[in-house]
Motif scaffolding. Structure first.
Motif, PDB file in Angstrom:
ATOM      1  N   ASP A 110      11.421  44.025  26.921  1.00  9.47           N
ATOM      2  CA  ASP A 110      10.884  43.016  25.991  1.00  9.47           C
ATOM      3  C   ASP A 110      11.147  43.425  24.547  1.00  9.47           C
ATOM      4  O   ASP A 110      11.509  42.592  23.704  1.00  9.47           O
ATOM      5  CB  ASP A 110       9.373  42.832  26.221  1.00  9.47           C
ATOM      6  CG  ASP A 110       9.106  42.151  27.558  1.00  9.47           C
ATOM      7  OD1 ASP A 110      10.072  41.625  28.161  1.00  9.47           O
ATOM      8  OD2 ASP A 110       7.945  42.172  28.018  1.00  9.47           O
ATOM      9  N   ALA A 111      10.950  44.728  24.265  1.00 12.91           N
ATOM     10  CA  ALA A 111      11.136  45.189  22.881  1.00 12.91           C
ATOM     11  C   ALA A 111      12.600  45.046  22.457  1.00 12.91           C
ATOM     12  O   ALA A 111      12.891  44.620  21.331  1.00 12.91           O
ATOM     13  CB  ALA A 111      10.682  46.650  22.771  1.00 12.91           C
ATOM     14  N   TYR A 118      14.719  42.898  23.617  1.00 12.44           N
ATOM     15  CA  TYR A 118      15.023  41.469  23.473  1.00 12.44           C
ATOM     16  C   TYR A 118      14.469  40.933  22.143  1.00 12.44           C
ATOM     17  O   TYR A 118      15.140  40.187  21.419  1.00 12.44           O
ATOM     18  CB  TYR A 118      14.450  40.681  24.657  1.00 12.44           C
ATOM     19  CG  TYR A 118      14.907  39.243  24.637  1.00 12.44           C
ATOM     20  CD1 TYR A 118      16.218  38.922  24.950  1.00 12.44           C
ATOM     21  CD2 TYR A 118      14.036  38.234  24.242  1.00 12.44           C
ATOM     22  CE1 TYR A 118      16.667  37.612  24.899  1.00 12.44           C
ATOM     23  CE2 TYR A 118      14.474  36.921  24.177  1.00 12.44           C
ATOM     24  CZ  TYR A 118      15.787  36.617  24.504  1.00 12.44           C
ATOM     25  OH  TYR A 118      16.226  35.326  24.430  1.00 12.44           O
ATOM     26  N   THR A 119      13.247  41.353  21.827  1.00 10.16           N
ATOM     27  CA  THR A 119      12.626  40.867  20.591  1.00 10.16           C
ATOM     28  C   THR A 119      13.428  41.315  19.367  1.00 10.16           C
ATOM     29  O   THR A 119      13.673  40.544  18.457  1.00 10.16           O
ATOM     30  CB  THR A 119      11.174  41.401  20.498  1.00 10.16           C
ATOM     31  OG1 THR A 119      10.491  40.988  21.676  1.00 10.16           O
ATOM     32  CG2 THR A 119      10.450  40.858  19.285  1.00 10.16           C
ATOM     33  N   ARG A 120      13.858  42.575  19.348  1.00 12.24           N
ATOM     34  CA  ARG A 120      14.568  43.079  18.168  1.00 12.24           C
ATOM     35  C   ARG A 120      16.026  42.622  18.120  1.00 12.24           C
ATOM     36  O   ARG A 120      16.535  42.230  17.084  1.00 12.24           O
ATOM     37  CB  ARG A 120      14.484  44.615  18.160  1.00 12.24           C
ATOM     38  CG  ARG A 120      15.414  45.302  17.158  1.00 12.24           C
ATOM     39  CD  ARG A 120      14.882  45.346  15.721  1.00 12.24           C
ATOM     40  NE  ARG A 120      13.816  46.310  15.613  1.00 12.24           N
ATOM     41  CZ  ARG A 120      14.011  47.597  15.314  1.00 12.24           C
ATOM     42  NH1 ARG A 120      15.217  48.036  15.062  1.00 12.24           N
ATOM     43  NH2 ARG A 120      12.977  48.421  15.244  1.00 12.24           N
ATOM     44  N   GLY A 154      17.717  40.504  20.581  1.00 10.01           N
ATOM     45  CA  GLY A 154      18.122  39.263  21.257  1.00 10.01           C
ATOM     46  C   GLY A 154      19.017  39.508  22.456  1.00 10.01           C
ATOM     47  O   GLY A 154      19.793  38.635  22.854  1.00 10.01           O
TER      48      GLY A 154
END
Ligand SMILES: Cc1cc2nc3c(=O)[nH]c(=O)nc-3n(C[C@H](O)[C@H](O)[C@H](O)COP(=O)(O)OP(=O)(O)OC[C@H]3O[C@@H](n4cnc5c(N)ncnc54)[C@H](O)[C@@H]3O)c2cc1C
Length: 342
Positions: free
Chosen positions: A325-326, A328-330, A332
């Motif tokens: 998740d981290a 993906y958040t930072r 993409g």
């Protein structure tokens, strides 16, 4: 339930059968020495309705709970020369043979092609599942044939490597895990293969060993030294090697990431995509050495999930999800796990 060459254990403990040392149980564990009995065994009414999981050393599996099915372990382990020509040979290794023993054996016989894959844990039967690779070489570079038991056809088959859908840490076996049991692999090796020493660190290691005209055994030794230094050994700190695959993204995304993060390592692929370093992205996010209870990321290697003691499979998976998740958040970008998650 047992006879020579066949051991059936009910409610079997799997702790010693996965290198993450996670506690889990299987409804049945079957250890089989002679694969000619496999079809009858799988047709046995006790087992025929159960999910099947074939395992080797469990160095690429995360158990997140008990497995209510049949865990099968094939122990036949012969390695033999099928055909020998002046410059190449066809070598057959049965599913239960240790992969690293195969590397050592081929080098002793003077055959090269898999020296860069030295010291990868696990058995030969698992090698095609994710098309094992390291230091610039993949199994697909030398794989000729995979001998399988096909549970759909209910027959033994020989599949040409070209029909196995092999890709980066991928194969059709990985995509259809219930269908095939790998019985043996056949490799085509060379007497004097072109050595691959261009991968990061390998040339430097050979230089440190003071070898400027390396042979295949020297390359294998350099790879072993690098791996021992860089990766935590599972018997000291349980792990499954790299937990995340390097993501492959399209060229546009790679370019915009390069503009935002000029230091980001990227490797163009043949099909105009780009492979990114999952380890670099995870390290940027400060996960290296992170620990949540006994589940952790190796202090020296951002890609490696480790079990510091009694981490459960679900705790390790929760940490892996947090990393995904981290990233993906930072960035993409989705980083996918490499091991099979059960
Ligand atoms: C320290 C460490 C370093 C590693 N380094 C690398 C590396 O450099 N490159 C790399 O590619 N991998 C690496 N790995 C991952 C792992 O070693 C390989 O994927 C290896 O091939 C797994 O072998 P295994 O016998 O342990 O298979 P397991 O973990 O038991 O099984 C892996 C998968 O293969 C399936 N499988 C196993 N045997 C069979 C069979 N006979 N028929 C059908 N399916 C089967 C299982 O169901 C599972 O999906 C590393 C692991 C560790 C712990």
């Amino acid at each position: 339930m047992n006879k020579p060459g066949l051991q059936i254990t009910e409610h079997a403990e799997l702790h010693g059968l996965n290198t993450l040392a996670v506690a889990a149980r299987a409804r049945y564990l079957i250890e089989l020495d002679d694969p000619s009995g496999l079809a009858d065994l799988l047709a046995d009414p006790r087992f025929s309705g159960l999910p099947l999981l074939t395992v080797g050393e469990g160095s690429n599996i995360l158990f997140t709970g008990d497995f209510d099915g049949l865990v099968l372990r094939l122990n036949h382990a012969q390695i033999e020369l099928l055909d020998e020509q002046a410059d190449h040979a066809l070598i057959r290794a049965e599913a239960g043979a240790s992969w690293d023993a195969l590397v050592t054996w081929t080098l002793q016989q003077g055959w090269s092609g898999i020296e860069n894959l030295a010291l990868i844990p696990g058995r030969c039967g698992a090698a095609p599942i994710q098309n094992i690779g390291a230091y610039g070489v993949e199994l697909s570079d030398v794989l000729s044939t995979v001998e399988v038991y096909d549970r759909v056809e209910r027959a033994c088959r020989e599949l040409a490597a070209a029909d196995c859908g092999l890709g980066y840490r991928d194969s059709m076996f990985k995509r259809q895990p219930k269908r095939f049991v790998v019985l043996a692999i056949q490799l085509r090796l060379q007497r004097a293969a072109r050595l691959r020493t261009d991968y990061a660190g390998l040339r430097e290691e050979l230089a440190a060993m003071q070898i400027d005209q390396p042979g295949a055994s020297d390359v294998a030794e350099a790879v072993r030294r690098l791996r021992r230094r860089k990766l935590p050994q599972p018997d000291v700190l349980p792990n499954a090697g790299s937990f995340f695959k390097n993501p492959i993204v399209d060229a546009d995304l790679a370019q915009s990431l390069r503009a935002r993060y000029p230091a980001m390592p990227q490797w163009p692929t043949a099909d105009l995509h780009c492979k990114l370093s999952a380890g670099w992205m995870i390290e940027q996010l400060g996960f290296k050495g992170r620990r949540v209870g006994d589940a952790g990321i190796a202090p020296g290697h951002a890609l490696v999930l480790v079990n510091h003691g009694n981490a459960s499979g679900s705790a390790l998976l929760a940490l892996a999800r947090e990393v995904q998740d981290a990233v993906y958040t930072r960035f993409g970008v989705r980083v996918e796990p490499e091991p099979q998650i059960i």
